[in-house]
Design an enzyme around this catalytic site. Structure first.
Site, short mmCIF file in Angstrom:
data_model
loop_
_atom_site.label_atom_id
_atom_site.label_comp_id
_atom_site.label_asym_id
_atom_site.label_seq_id
_atom_site.Cartn_x
_atom_site.Cartn_y
_atom_site.Cartn_z
N HIS A 130 -41.30 44.79 55.42
CA HIS A 130 -41.91 43.86 56.38
C HIS A 130 -43.43 43.88 56.24
CE1 HIS A 130 -42.65 42.06 60.46
NE2 HIS A 130 -43.73 42.83 60.37
N GLU A 131 -44.01 45.07 56.17
CA GLU A 131 -45.47 45.16 56.06
C GLU A 131 -45.96 44.60 54.73
OE1 GLU A 131 -47.17 45.69 58.57
OE2 GLU A 131 -45.55 46.39 59.84
N HIS A 134 -46.33 40.92 54.92
CA HIS A 134 -47.62 40.50 55.46
C HIS A 134 -48.69 40.48 54.37
CE1 HIS A 134 -46.75 40.02 59.66
NE2 HIS A 134 -46.36 41.26 59.85
N GLU A 201 -44.76 37.02 62.44
CA GLU A 201 -43.79 38.11 62.46
C GLU A 201 -42.42 37.68 61.95
OE1 GLU A 201 -44.38 41.28 62.88
OE2 GLU A 201 -46.48 40.77 63.18
#
Length: 317
Positions: A130-131, A134, A201
């Site tokens: 997930h990070e 980003h 998100e």
């Protein structure tokens, strides 16, 4: 469209910063605020990642000090076609993580010791993916600059409380305007900050889940982190709430703000989206969200399972 929306929101933050400057010092105050915002954006571009990491007492680790963690990040970055980011560890009991950096070539991923102790390996992989999403989507620069400007707006509003109320003492509008600014400016900055974070998100959840091929693992991680964040304080985040939107789950314990002003979408909605994705790509959902914190009640090993013979060997040594 996402980039355009983010650019508009960042322009809104800059305009809000100028508006606070105008209320404090009139036209010249607005110009000064514009110049300050420009300098802050330039400074944020080059140094905000270092500042944010320092705010959260993060220290860099490598293959010698945290081999399992670094190798996991390396593998996921390779799958995503990204350069290897720097890896940081925060000695913090709350499970959480964030990414920062001005571009993929200068990115950093930071995780807490609580994350490594409380989550299973596949859940940690989902969080890191997930990070990295980003990073791949170039969200890290936008979100770090947003944290910098939003924090500055709050400080400038407090400054105006002491120096901005005397401009219009005859009518009393100066005092009223200053009080309104002190209350409304940080609130408006928080709403813009929230909007920027919420638009990103869901996209990072989906891309991260596709990278690992396990949406259910990320959903499980979100449930555990969200439950733990309600009871385990994140001291550095409480000291610097303007950085809350950088984390995968809101690190503030909840006393400060309700769901309306949360920097993140609701965990339930994120999990529902991941369950739909799991059905789409053929990965089984992890089931309903637990009603109690679903993490080990005693110290665990680096990937969520207790070490052999009571050993609690962390990935950093």
């Amino acid at each position: 469209m996402n980039c355009l929306r983010t650019a508009i929101l960042l322009a809104g933050l800059t305009a809000l910063f100028m508006g606070v400057g105008y209320l404090i010092g009139g036209g010249s105050g607005a110009v000064i605020a514009l110049l300050v915002a420009a300098v802050m954006n330039l400074a944020s571009y080059w140094n905000a990642d270092k500042l944010v990491l320092a705010m959260h007492d993060a220290h860099e680790v490598d293959e010698t000090t945290a081999p399992e963690l670094v190798h996991l990040v390396q593998d996921l970055a390779r799958r995503d076609g990204l350069p290897m980011p720097r890896v940081y560890l925060m000695d913090n009991p709350q499970p959480n993580a964030f990414a920062t950096g001005r571009n993929p070539e200068h990115a950093a991923v930071a995780v807490t010791s609580g994350l490594l102790q409380m989550l299973a390996r596949e859940e940690i992989a989902g969080v890191i993916a997930h990070e990295l999403a980003h990073v791949r989507n170039h969200d890290t620069l936008t979100m770090t600059i947003t944290a910098t400007i939003a924090g500055a707006i709050s400080m400038l509003a407090q400054f105006g409380l002491f120096f901005g109320g005397s401009r219009d003492n005859n009518s009393g509008l100066g005092v009223i305007g200053t009080l309104a600014m002190v209350i409304l400016a940080p609130l408006a900055a928080m709403i813009v900050q929230m909007a920027i974070s919420r638009t990103r998100e869901y996209a990072a959840d989906e891309l991260g889940a596709r990278t690992t091929g396990q949406p259910d693992a990320l959903a499980s991680a979100l449930a555990k982190i969200s439950a733990a964040a309600q009871t385990i304080e994140n001291p550095t985040a409480e000291r610097t709430p303007a950085t809350a939107h950088l984390f995968i789950v809101n690190p503030l314990t909840g006393q400060r703000m309700d769901n309306l002003f949360s920097t993140h979408p609701s965990t339930e909605n994120r999990i529902a989206a991941l369950e739909r994705l799991a059905a789409e790509i053929g990965s089984g959902g992890y089931g309903p969200r637990p009603s109690a914190p679903a993490y080990p009640q005693r110290p665990a090993g680096p990937w969520g399972s207790p070490g052999g013979r009571g050993e609690n060997r962390g990935p950093w040594g």
